[in-house]
Enzyme design. Structure first.
Site, mmCIF file in Angstrom:
data_model
loop_
_atom_site.group_PDB
_atom_site.id
_atom_site.type_symbol
_atom_site.label_atom_id
_atom_site.label_comp_id
_atom_site.label_asym_id
_atom_site.label_seq_id
_atom_site.Cartn_x
_atom_site.Cartn_y
_atom_site.Cartn_z
ATOM 1 N N ASP A 27 43.796 23.901 18.092
ATOM 2 C CA ASP A 27 44.860 24.907 18.101
ATOM 3 C C ASP A 27 45.519 25.016 16.723
ATOM 4 O OD1 ASP A 27 46.427 26.860 19.244
ATOM 5 O OD2 ASP A 27 47.873 25.456 20.117
ATOM 6 N N ASN A 75 42.183 33.554 26.507
ATOM 7 C CA ASN A 75 42.241 34.143 25.157
ATOM 8 C C ASN A 75 41.780 35.612 25.136
ATOM 9 O OD1 ASN A 75 41.394 30.988 23.543
ATOM 10 N ND2 ASN A 75 43.402 31.929 23.791
HETATM 11 C C1 IPE Z 1 44.114 26.735 23.673
HETATM 12 O O1 IPE Z 1 44.902 27.301 22.677
HETATM 13 C C2 IPE Z 1 42.751 27.349 23.658
HETATM 14 C C3 IPE Z 1 41.920 26.994 22.504
HETATM 15 C C4 IPE Z 1 42.240 26.151 21.568
HETATM 16 C C5 IPE Z 1 40.646 27.645 22.460
HETATM 17 P P1 IPE Z 1 45.870 28.528 22.980
HETATM 18 O O2 IPE Z 1 46.572 28.834 21.711
HETATM 19 O O3 IPE Z 1 45.122 29.623 23.631
HETATM 20 O O4 IPE Z 1 46.856 27.889 24.067
HETATM 21 P P2 IPE Z 1 48.353 28.300 24.456
HETATM 22 O O5 IPE Z 1 48.355 29.791 24.652
HETATM 23 O O6 IPE Z 1 49.223 27.883 23.324
HETATM 24 O O7 IPE Z 1 48.628 27.514 25.692
HETATM 25 C C1 IPE Z 2 43.307 28.231 18.225
HETATM 26 O O1 IPE Z 2 44.197 28.774 17.314
HETATM 27 C C2 IPE Z 2 42.046 29.054 18.366
HETATM 28 C C3 IPE Z 2 42.016 29.846 19.601
HETATM 29 C C4 IPE Z 2 42.842 29.738 20.596
HETATM 30 C C5 IPE Z 2 40.961 30.832 19.725
HETATM 31 P P1 IPE Z 2 45.264 29.874 17.735
HETATM 32 O O2 IPE Z 2 44.706 31.218 17.461
HETATM 33 O O3 IPE Z 2 45.745 29.676 19.125
HETATM 34 O O4 IPE Z 2 46.420 29.554 16.710
HETATM 35 P P2 IPE Z 2 47.984 29.650 16.972
HETATM 36 O O5 IPE Z 2 48.293 28.822 18.159
HETATM 37 O O6 IPE Z 2 48.295 31.099 17.207
HETATM 38 O O7 IPE Z 2 48.581 29.117 15.720
HETATM 39 MG MG MG Z 3 47.298 28.637 19.913
#
Ligand code: IPE
Ligand code: IPE
Ligand code: MG
Length: 248
Positions: A27, A75
């Site tokens: 993340d 996502n």
């Molecule tokens: C979790 O991250 C999913 C992945 C790392 C692929 P998200 O950014 O989607 O999770 P939330 O929305 O903060 O719970």
């Molecule tokens: C994790 O990074 C990757 C995916 C969930 C696809 P994020 O895109 O969730 O990054 P933040 O949480 O917005 O910083």
């Molecule tokens: Mg995230």
């Protein structure tokens, strides 16, 4: 004692304190990019490129199973440009890295649903999993279009379709119907970028996993951060509900 501050530079996890299976919620790609004034997709590119270093370090430390959360079933709710950009980056990286992954003995597996993913990405995944299927140096599960609840739903559907009698449904049987069939449950779940939640990741398999969260965003999480997570794990006392090793 191997606390984060006092961890000796040459400390590596001893085999008897090493998790067999490490799972990572990668993340913070978006925040990493935003902090640098870059578009979010730059963060996803940097994050995807970072997998190589963590995979290499995992092999070096002797981890047998590495599961990485790359795209969740939730996502899809992001803007289409980000979703499609992510799919493109993923397809490109898998295609470019497949040969080297194979040479390095990595077995690539996809856990998650295929439905909805673009053909180009599905073909890249299929190519990588087919070529590397017999490799055993490390198993790399790529959780893509993965949701823990979707996984349980898929398992229940297959159990019913197979005509399994209700009395034969045990925890072992359910585990065998999950995407991670035949693999040990994760011992350690790492989440980067500071959140304290599973976000629908391995909800069945995580029942007794140790949890480690770091504020470092995924593109900056490298070998040293992994070593620190492993040091924290080495200090945990796993009890699985028993009184074994209780000290007070
Ligand atoms: C979790 O991250 C999913 C992945 C790392 C692929 P998200 O950014 O989607 O999770 P939330 O929305 O903060 O719970
Ligand atoms: C994790 O990074 C990757 C995916 C969930 C696809 P994020 O895109 O969730 O990054 P933040 O949480 O917005 O910083
Ligand atoms: Mg995230």
């Amino acid at each position: 004692m191997n606390t984060a501050e006092s961890l000796p530079r040459d400390w590596v996890p001893p085999p008897d304190q090493l998790p067999r299976h490490v799972a990572i919620i990668m993340d913070g790609n978006g925040r990493w990019a935003t902090a640098r004034g870059l578009p979010r997709l730059h963060g996803h590119r940097a994050g995807t490129d970072n997998i190589r270093e963590v995979l290499e370090a995992s092999v070096e430390f002797g981890i047998q199973y590495l599961t990485i959360y790359a795209f969740s079933t939730e996502n899809w709710t992001r803007p289409p440009d980000e979703v499609n950009g992510l799919f493109q980056i993923m397809a490109e990286v898998i295609r470019d890295e497949t040969e080297e992954l194979h040479r390095n003995g990595v077995c690539v597996r996809h856990i998650g649903r295929s439905e909805g993913l673009p053909q180009e990405l599905l073909e890249a995944i299929k190519g990588a999993t087919a070529l590397t299927r017999a490799n055993r140096r490390i198993i790399l599960n790529v959780a893509f279009n993965y949701g823990g609840r979707a996984e349980v739903v898929d398992a229940v559907r297959r159990i019913i379709r197979d005509g399994i009698p209700a009395d034969s449904v045990t925890e072992d049987l359910v585990s065998r119907y999950l995407y991670t069939e035949g693999q040990p449950d994760p011992d350690l779940i790492i989440r980067t970028a500071g959140e304290m939640r599973l976000s629908n990741f391995l909800i069945w398999q995580a029942a007794y996993a140790e949890y480690y969260s770091t504020s470092t965003c995924w593109p900056d999480f490298g070998r040293e951060e992994l070593r620190r997570a492993l040091a924290a794990y080495a200090q945990r006392q796993r009890k699985f509900g028993s009184l074994l090793n209780a000290t007070c």
